[in-house]
Structure formats: structure tokens, C-alpha cells
Write a protein that holds these residues in place. Sequence first.
Motif, short mmCIF file in Angstrom:
data_model
loop_
_atom_site.label_atom_id
_atom_site.label_comp_id
_atom_site.label_asym_id
_atom_site.label_seq_id
_atom_site.Cartn_x
_atom_site.Cartn_y
_atom_site.Cartn_z
N TRP A 189 0.80 -1.54 -0.20
CA TRP A 189 -0.27 0.30 0.34
C TRP A 189 0.58 1.32 -0.03
O TRP A 189 1.72 1.67 0.79
N VAL A 190 0.13 1.82 -1.39
CA VAL A 190 1.90 3.21 -0.54
C VAL A 190 0.63 4.56 -0.87
O VAL A 190 0.01 4.87 -1.39
N ASP A 191 1.94 5.10 -0.11
CA ASP A 191 0.24 6.40 0.30
C ASP A 191 1.02 7.26 -0.35
O ASP A 191 2.04 7.58 -0.80
N GLU A 192 0.75 8.27 -1.01
CA GLU A 192 0.50 9.03 -2.55
C GLU A 192 1.38 10.60 -1.77
O GLU A 192 2.22 10.39 -2.23
N THR A 193 1.57 10.56 -0.23
CA THR A 193 2.43 11.21 0.42
C THR A 193 2.51 12.98 -0.25
O THR A 193 3.42 13.45 -0.65
N ARG A 194 0.94 13.33 0.29
CA ARG A 194 1.08 14.99 -0.12
C ARG A 194 1.96 15.64 0.57
O ARG A 194 2.71 15.58 2.21
N PRO A 195 2.63 17.51 0.92
CA PRO A 195 1.88 17.77 -0.81
C PRO A 195 2.86 17.52 -1.77
O PRO A 195 2.24 17.72 -3.33
N LEU A 196 3.92 17.09 -2.16
CA LEU A 196 4.46 16.82 -3.20
C LEU A 196 4.90 15.48 -3.50
O LEU A 196 5.55 15.00 -4.21
N LEU A 197 4.08 14.23 -3.56
CA LEU A 197 3.60 13.38 -3.79
C LEU A 197 5.05 11.90 -4.17
O LEU A 197 4.72 11.22 -5.04
N GLN A 198 5.99 12.09 -3.11
CA GLN A 198 6.91 11.46 -3.75
C GLN A 198 6.52 9.99 -3.70
O GLN A 198 6.75 9.16 -3.61
N GLY A 199 5.61 9.40 -2.68
CA GLY A 199 4.70 8.11 -2.99
C GLY A 199 4.75 8.26 -4.17
O GLY A 199 4.36 6.77 -4.45
N ALA A 200 3.66 8.86 -5.03
CA ALA A 200 2.72 8.67 -6.29
C ALA A 200 3.91 8.54 -6.88
O ALA A 200 3.69 8.29 -8.34
N ARG A 201 4.98 9.71 -7.77
CA ARG A 201 5.72 9.78 -7.84
C ARG A 201 6.80 8.96 -7.99
O ARG A 201 7.27 8.61 -9.17
N LEU A 202 7.48 8.54 -6.97
CA LEU A 202 8.43 7.35 -6.42
C LEU A 202 8.42 6.72 -6.29
O LEU A 202 8.75 5.92 -6.88
N THR A 203 7.44 6.04 -4.84
CA THR A 203 7.67 4.84 -4.76
C THR A 203 6.87 4.02 -5.47
O THR A 203 7.34 3.24 -5.61
N ALA A 204 6.56 4.30 -6.09
CA ALA A 204 4.94 4.08 -7.00
C ALA A 204 6.15 3.33 -7.90
O ALA A 204 5.53 2.49 -8.93
N CYS A 205 6.21 3.81 -8.86
CA CYS A 205 7.97 4.30 -10.01
C CYS A 205 8.70 2.97 -9.62
O CYS A 205 8.71 2.27 -10.85
#
Length: 355
Positions: A189-205
Motif C-alpha cells: 500500500w503506497v501512500d500518495e504522500t502529500r503535498p509533493l507526492l513522493q509516494g505517487a511519483r517515486l515509490t509507485a515508480c
Amino acid sequence: MADLRVPALRWAEPPDGPVLVLLDQTRLPADEVELVVTDVPGLVAAIRSLSVRGAPVLGLAGAYGVALAAARGYDVSEAARLLAGARPTAVNLEYGVRRAVAAYEAAGDGSARAAAAALAEAHALFREDAEASARMVAAGRELLGELLPGGRFRILTHCNTGALVSAGGGTALAVVRAAHEAGELRRLWVDETRPLLQGARLTACEAARAGMPFSLLVDGAAGSLFAAGEVDAVLIGADRIAADGSVANKVGSYPLAVLAKHHGVPFVVVAPVSTVDLATPDGAAIHVEQRPGHEVTEIRPGVSVAPVGTQAYNPAFDVTPPELVTAIVTELGVVSPVDHGTLAEVCSRSRSTKS
């Protein structure tokens, strides 16, 4: 990251002088673009903009920044001051700077020999970080097996703690990746991690490129996952760990610790010993970096999601007290229970390298 074409950070020596080359993490996942840094102000700007980020790799950036200043004839003391203050919560940055400065000063009078010593120390720190990552992975895998016998873990993580933050595989996400490669990961489960979205942009990658089974969620959805019994463990990294075991990590980590405690879920921190700051007595003494408000009020530069003039509260980190932390996994052993005594005992094993 092994699955990317370029590493997070590397030293290069083209004909016109040495440079530090960074993978610009603000451009991921769309583009893999390198930044070529020729001076300390440029490196400080890259650190503050989060082009390079993550506790262990910031330590490397600090050490290489000192080496860069020495090699190019800049004032090393001033370079060290600028670098160490670029992100005040991240203790690894100061640690890397201190290591390289000590080597530089021990070598002599600011000569080429001293510059070479600073660079050698940065290279040594790079190797140590890669080795530490491997040892944390082994310890983390063993701990998960003890906490969650039977395997097939469902793990929640926050921010980014993979190979983008390390000379090796990373910290918390490296443990998750190892579990996946062993067939033990049911879901990440990957938290988006707001506001800069390191989860969405980096961990998901990183997760996608490693073939992990993962799902992305907004930070506010984590509570419903715990309530539904869908989380077996939380694994995060750290940017500073105080002497009492308080953990500063990307903002949003503390609420996860509270949720984990309420639902009886292990909350595990994976970080090298260099992230532990015994000079900081407790969580209240950790200086929390405040980021610009536009990171909250704008979805991207110039595109506002809030009324003009809106004031934003934007701390980069929050602090989790030790009583909410199940264990801290380091390269020198697992700290559990988490308190001043157990943490100091693990740190004492590396005293020779932290002096």
C-alpha cells in the motif's frame, strides 16, 4: 535505482573539472534527467528543491559537496556551513558534511592532497551506505518473519525509501522489495504522500518497475485500510531519530503510527545508524523544516488550488514518539523496545566511525 538508467547520485571528472551528477527526482516518473552540479550553491539549490532527497543519499550529497568545494578551490568551511543548513531536519546531510570536512582537515593545509582526502571519504561513505542497505534488508526481512509468521505480508509505506535515497537498495522499501522477490509480499500500500507526492511519483515508480503488487492511496484513506484489517505492518524510513527513539519522518508518518497502535499493527522504522542523533535528546528538540506554502496551495507552479492569499501550514516532517514505534531496523541490529538505552547500545557499535 537499479531499474533506472542513471543512479541517484554520482561523481564525475570531465576535462573542465569535477562535478556531481544528480538524477533530478522532481522530474520522475516522466523523465530521467540528470543535473550536473559544478558548485556548492547549485548543490544547495538541488537539495532544497528536492531534486536530490532522502536521508542516506543526502549524507552522500553533503560529503561529495565538500569534496567538490575542495577540488574546485572554494572555501570549504563556508561550503560546509551552507550544505549542513540546506535541510535542517535531515541529520544525514550534516553527518556526511562532517565526515568529509574531518578528512579534509586531517590531510593538511587545503592542498590537492586534502581535496583528495575529502573525495576519498565521500567514496568511502558511498560504499558504507550500500553495505548498510544490504544489512538492513537482511535484518528487516528477519524481523518481518518474526512479527508476521507465515509470510504474504500486506505492507503500508509512506514517502519514498528505495534506491532513489541510497547508494544501495534503500531502507524500508528495500526490505519490501526483498520480501517481494522472496514471494512474501501480498500487497504494498503506497501512500500518495502529500503535498509533493513522493509516494505517487517515486515509490509507485520503483514498485512498478520491480513488478510488486501495489496500490496507491491518498493519505487520508489509510485509516479505512486499517479498519478493514488490510494492513499487516507499516514500514517507513527516517530523517532524524532522537536519543529517546523519537522518529522524524515525512509529514503524515505520525498519524500512521497512531492508527497502527490503535489497530495492533507493527510500526517499523528502517534507517541507518547515521540517522540517529544522540545529541538531540527527544522529539521536542527536533527542528522540523517548514516548506513554502505554495507547495500546498498550487498543484503545480502557477496553477492554484486555493484562493489567492491562502496561508498554508506545510511542515516537511512530523515526529513519532518512541512508544508508538515497534522497532527500528539498523545495519547494526534491531532496536526493540525503542528507548534511550537500546538505541544508545546499537549506536555504540559504530562509535569508531561516528567520531
